[in-house]
Enzyme design. Structure first.
Site, PDB file in Angstrom:
ATOM      1  N   SER A  47       7.230  -1.678  -7.904  1.00 11.96           N
ATOM      2  CA  SER A  47       7.331  -0.221  -7.774  1.00 11.96           C
ATOM      3  C   SER A  47       8.443   0.233  -6.837  1.00 11.96           C
ATOM      4  O   SER A  47       8.895   1.379  -6.926  1.00 11.96           O
ATOM      5  CB  SER A  47       5.998   0.364  -7.298  1.00 11.96           C
ATOM      6  N   ASP A 338       4.151   8.266   0.122  1.00 14.18           N
ATOM      7  CA  ASP A 338       2.709   8.159  -0.073  1.00 14.18           C
ATOM      8  C   ASP A 338       2.202   7.081   0.871  1.00 14.18           C
ATOM      9  O   ASP A 338       2.901   6.732   1.832  1.00 14.18           O
ATOM     10  CB  ASP A 338       2.356   7.893  -1.545  1.00 14.18           C
ATOM     11  N   HIS A 341       4.654   3.751  -0.312  1.00 10.70           N
ATOM     12  CA  HIS A 341       6.082   3.762  -0.624  1.00 10.70           C
ATOM     13  C   HIS A 341       6.847   4.703   0.298  1.00 10.70           C
ATOM     14  O   HIS A 341       6.386   5.818   0.558  1.00 10.70           O
ATOM     15  CB  HIS A 341       6.296   4.216  -2.072  1.00 10.70           C
TER      16      HIS A 341
END
Length: 363
Positions: A47, A338, A341
């Protein structure tokens, strides 16, 4: 903005008989030695460097909705990047003078020029451990490599064998993956912990990493940068889950990440000797992120222990959504977007700390 072949470096200024200086939007500069040019940047990973491949597969690991992307290219463009804007794959492509954002390979709107200057095969939730991708139904590292082989066929058909071979051999390859193995698969899967202790699990990860790098070399990659793991124990979600009442950094997670990094770095050095025509560059992100967290004012940050989205303590993915309350007004003050990340600005600072003094090692 992206011209084919002759004008692949739109942000260049060529000084007479000097190196190429590539300027980013934030004003930083990196040098490419000996008037080198980079035709493409190609990325594998999770991610951290997924620009939206997960949008096109059946998985819960998605972020193609607001507030993700709220600051992307001017605002409110949720592209599937796990941040408020750009991610490291984009920033690195700009550093090497290729283009300002790196698209997802699975994007159905890709144009030929997008392919020729590089794409990301990364999939949020993937890992070195084969189990990691299976648990959350995302694109495994071996499957990402298969996609790259398909990519090679496409560009060869489009521009011919010679030009395709140049793109493949002279491109920059970035591998950024592994955090989900420790933070999710190992931490949350009892039978994995029954099979392995941390030393043996990091052995498994390192073995898988080196196997992948050898396979990547086998299909033509030569300039390969591999990110080590960050200080996982200091990301907000890990603080919340295992950091106690005070939400301290989790030493066991940081120690596991550090142990894996030492094994990866050592084995990459051995691989460099095995493949003298390759340039395998270990990229330390552990210490730079830790320094950003410990000394935020030096880098212009204010908040280090929680993310911008909602409470910032646990929200990530579908939990960070348009209904999240208490969104921070300025994500640039935060290291984390978040609970897992970083923000675009933190990614930009971190990418410079990690990469700028390693650029010449790729050539």
């Amino acid at each position: 903005m992206r011209c084919l072949f002759q004008n692949l470096l739109p942000l260049l200024i060529i000084w007479s008989c000097a190196a190429l200086i590539v300027f980013q939007r934030d004003g930083s500069a990196v040098s490419l030695p000996n008037n080198e040019t980079v035709p493409a940047v190609i990325v594998f990973g999770d991610s951290i460097v997924d620009p939206g491949n997960n949008n096109y597969i059946t998985t819960l690991i998605k972020c193609n909705f607001l507030p993700y992307g709220r600051d992307f290219a001017g605002g409110d463009r949720p592209t599937g990047r796990f941040s408020n804007g750009l991610v490291p794959s984009d920033i690195i492509a700009a550093k090497f003078g290729v283009k300002n954002s790196l698209p997802a390979y699975l994007d159905p709107n890709l144009q030929l020029e997008d392919l020729l200057t590089g794409v990301s095969f990364a999939s949020g939730g993937a890992g070195y451990d084969p189990l990691t991708s299976t648990l959350v139904s995302v694109i495994s590292l071996p499957s990402q490599l298969e996609m790259f082989i398909d990519y090679k066929i496409k560009i060869k058909q489009a521009v011919g064998e010679s030009r395709a071979a140049y793109i493949v051999s002279k491109g920059i390859y970035i591998v950024c993956i592994g955090s989900d193995d420790i933070a999710n698969t190992y931490a949350q899967t009892p039978f994995r912990r029954a099979q392995y202790d941390i030393p043996s699990y990091t052995d498994l990860m390192a073995e898988q990493a080196i196997s992948f790098l050898q396979e990547l070399y086998g299909v033509g990659a030569r300039r390969i940068g591999v990110f080590g793991l960050t200080a996982l124990g200091c990301v907000p979600s890990q603080r919340t889950v295992a950091g106690g009442v005070g939400r301290a950094c989790v030493d066991s997670s940081n120690q596991a990440a550090s142990l894996f990094n030492s094994k990866l770095s050592s084995q990459m050095s051995a691989l460099n000797k095995k493949f003298p025509d390759a340039r395998l560059v270990y990229l330390d992100s552990y210490n730079p992120l830790l320094d950003m967290i410990h000394n935020p004012a030096l880098y212009g940050f204010e908040e280090t222990e929680k993310g911008c989205c909602g409470t910032g303590n646990i929200e990530v993915g579908i939990l960070c959504n348009p209904y999240s309350l208490n969104m921070c007004p300025n994500a640039s003050n935060y290291i984390f977007w978040d609970s897992y990340h970083p923000t675009e600005r933190a990614y930009s600072v971190l990418s410079s700390l990690v990469l700028d003094n390693k650029i010449q090692d790729f050539f």
